[in-house]
Enzyme design. Structure first.
Site, PDB file in Angstrom:
ATOM      1  CD  GLU A 198      -1.194  -0.157   3.769  1.00 38.60           C
ATOM      2  OE1 GLU A 198      -2.127  -0.715   3.550  1.00 38.60           O
ATOM      3  OE2 GLU A 198      -0.857   0.432   4.815  1.00 38.60           O
ATOM      4  CG  HIS A 213      -3.121   0.911   7.545  1.00 42.33           C
ATOM      5  ND1 HIS A 213      -2.635  -0.170   6.468  1.00 42.33           N
ATOM      6  CD2 HIS A 213      -3.990   0.141   8.347  1.00 42.33           C
ATOM      7  CE1 HIS A 213      -3.391  -1.099   6.695  1.00 42.33           C
ATOM      8  NE2 HIS A 213      -4.170  -0.984   7.711  1.00 42.33           N
TER       9      HIS A 213
END
Lengths: 291, 378
Positions: A209, A247
């Site tokens: 990611e 995150h």
């Protein structure tokens, strides 16, 4: 058969009696994991169903011969829980808890390594070798035993990808969520190395990611060291700069950590990059045929 | 969490890091009064984004009249989406040389990297691209502490005079203590200036803090500026959700940040545009689904909502119960496309079915369906 965990892994659970801890302790046991004990300070001597509860990790290790611990305690106590497990010389520590202070993790990272321990996480779903051992929170029924290794910074996105693989009859050797924080115990490269050496893994799926440069470094490692095929997927292609996407580690700042840069690094390393999770099984099949 | 320059300066002072004199003001009149003590001053907009110099938010002034006039212009600015509510009036130090000094959490070296260049005062990210070798780096590890001799030879790369190095070493040590004791993730001084009098001064200050560690530092949490996040983002945080506003028309509620990002990517790939990123997190109790939908629905651009749940620590039955609660409590006037897979999936689907709701299994199908729904095509 797998990496890091197998049938012989004896697991204790730190925080086994909380709402999430007890739910997932029972699930892990149902899913065939050898759960040998739980730890909740002050509840030593009690039981969760048939699982004995201890006051401390060292007592639990002494009594059960545990060689892995999984941590479910709240964020405020997670750092000391990891340190307690490391102090008790538990060789594999898996921290599920989200929200651990990053500087605590900097110190813990070096502490665990100085003792040759392996830490997975924090802020991760754990790991599973289907049919042998599950240490974590992933839904076991979506997994199939097989020869694809999976490494991911995400939790639920990993389930999505595993589900696609299983539906295409591609079982997994081991699936590992390494966690979405800036500082994590174990990064892609060490796990790619283990998968490359594992005779029951034929190919690896790497799920990355935005944020940081772990994917770029992993791509460099794959180019230099790996013979087994790797298929990658990178999430956050549509993410705006400067916004943290959930995150702690998933943020594009100063033009660094973009999905485009990661995709380009993988392509330069001859790694097939999927545009959607559902494309992954097809790409894996094609890469395996080419071998 | 970000703080303003003036808040960072206050902390610098607590840690004995030399700064030029400054006063905080909120309008042009106050700026004029504050400037009386000094011959020449700099008026600086206090906003939580970089690039304020380029946006006209930093100006030099030589007289009280000029201060008032320039402050009036600056206080009317909007920089990077932020209105200027506060300004710093600083004694304008004459500068012999400008350095950049920074400490940053280093993900790939699992430590804190000290960065120093004698080409300070410019955009450090630009410098990193044009001339990366001009930036000297030294990674520090909290469990080891700082070794004075190593630091001195590191500084010798950019600062030749020993007396100046001694000042820099003291500042770096104090900056490092500030970083560690307050769980910062970034501390920057740009420019770190040498004055003609031989003093090393911080003329600017930037600190970011680790959100995960704020529970340890209520006094830092108290510095939080609500404008850092939109009201929706703030409310989401207090409810344990992670929310980011975007500019499309498809509302999204997903569990897990990675899957949420991938869902937004898929929507874009199929030709739609998401209105938000929303991670309901793990361990969701039903109330979280109600809170999440409440925040999504407040955006009047929303034409359809996609709920994408792959249960792990989140249980599908909790989500299903939450959706039913939300239907009762909220006025949901747009199509709701539900995708539900994973832990307790059977239970979740049964709960929805009883209420007459269907759940989709395949993610690509769900994304195509929500895009059609947003376009008013069924």
């Amino acid at each position: 058969m797998s990496i890091l965990v197998d049938k012989n892994t004896r697991v204790i659970v730190q925080g086994a009696t909380g709402r999430d801890g007890s739910f997932h302790t029972r699930k892990m046991k149902e899913d065939g994991t050898n759960i040998v004990g739980g730890i909740t300070p002050g509840k030593g001597g009690l039981k969760l169903d048939t699982i004995p509860i201890f006051d401390s990790v060292s007592e639990a290790k002494e009594a059960t011969g545990a060689n892995a611990s999984v941590i479910f305690v709240p964020a405020k106590f997670a750092s000391s829980a990891i340190i307690e497990a490391s102090d008790a010389s538990i060789p594999l520590i898996v921290c599920i808890t989200e929200g651990v202070p990053v500087l605590d993790m900097v110190k813990i990272y070096h502490l665990v390594r100085s003792r040759s321990g392996v830490l997975i996480g924090p802020n991760c779903p754990g790991l599973i070798s289907p049919g042998e051992c599950k240490i974590g929170i992933m839904p076991a029924p979506i997994h199939r035993r097989g020869s694809i290794g999976v490494i991911s910074r995400s939790g639920t996105l990993t389930y999505e990808v595993v589900n696609c693989l299983s539906n295409a009859d591609m079982g997994q050797s081991t699936c590992i969520g390494i966690g979405g924080d800036p500082i994590i115990g174990t990064d892609y490269i060490e796990l790619l190395e283990l998968f490359e050496a594992d005779k029951n893994t034929d190919a690896v799926v790497l799920i990355g990611e935005i944020g940081g440069d772990s994917e770029e470094r992993a791509a460099g490692f794959i180019r230099r060291k790996m013979k087994k095929p790797v298929v990658a997927f990178v999430s956050g292609r549509s993410a705006p700069e400067g916004k943290r996407m959930g995150h702690a580690g998933a943020i594009i700042s100063g033009g660094q950590g973009t999905a485009a840069a990661k995709v380009a690094a993988f392509k330069a390393a001859n790694v097939a990059v999927a545009d959607t999770p559902s494309e992954i099984p097809g790409l894996v099949a094609r890469q395996l045929e080419r071998q | 969490m970000k703080v303003h320059e003036y808040q960072a300066r206050d902390l610098f002072k607590t840690y004995n890091i030399p700064v030029n004199d400054y006063k905080l003001v909120s309008n042009a009149k106050e700026a004029r009064e504050a400037s009386m003590a000094w011959k020449q001053v700099v008026v600086k907009a206090q906003v939580l984004v970089g690039g304020r110099g380029k946006a006209g938010g930093v100006k030099l002034a030589n007289s009280p009249e000029e201060v008032e006039a320039k402050a009036a212009v600056i206080s009317g600015l909007e920089i990077g989406g932020y209105r200027v509510d506060k300004m710093l009036v600083c004694d304008s130090a004459s500068i012999e040389k400008e350095y950049y000094l920074g400490l940053i959490l280093d993900r790939s070296r699992q430590g804190i990297t000290l960065m120093l260049t004698d080409q300070g005062g410019v955009d450090i990210e630009e410098l990193a691209e044009i001339n990366p070798s001009a930036i000297h780096r030294l990674t520090l590890h909290p469990h080891k502490g700082i070794d004075g001799a190593t630091l001195d030879s590191f500084l010798a790369n950019s600062i030749s005079l020993e007396g100046l190095r001694r000042q820099a070493i003291s500042t770096i040590k104090n900056l490092y203590s500030l970083f560690l004791e307050n769980d910062a993730s970034l501390v920057e001084i740009n420019p770190y200036a040498l004055t003609p009098g031989g003093k090393m001064l911080a003329l600017d200050s930037k600190i970011n803090f680790d959100d995960n560690a704020l529970f340890k530092h209520p006094e830092i949490e108290a510095l939080r500026n609500p404008e850092e996040s939109s009201p929706d983002e703030l409310e989401a945080r207090t409810k344990g959700l992670s929310f980011v506003s975007l500019d499309g028309d498809i509302g999204c509620m997903v569990n897990g940040a990675g899957l949420a990002m991938a869902t937004l990517d898929l929507i874009e790939l199929h030709g739609g545009k998401a209105a938000n990123f929303l991670d309901v997190g793990g361990s969701s109790n039903p109330q979280k689904a109600v809170d999440a939908l409440g925040i999504i629905l407040r955006n009047n651009r929303i034409k359809a909502i996609l709920i994408n749940i792959f249960g792990g620590i989140t249980r599908c039955d909790d989500i299903a119960n939450g959706l039913l609660m939300a239907r009762k409590k909220l006025d949901i006037d747009v199509p709701l496309i539900i995708r539900l897979v994973g832990t307790n999936e059977k239970e979740g689907r049964a709960i929805l079915k009883e209420a007459g709701l269907d759940a989709i299994y395949d993610l690509d199908d769900a994304v195509r369906k929500v895009i059609r729904a947003a376009r008013g095509v069924s």
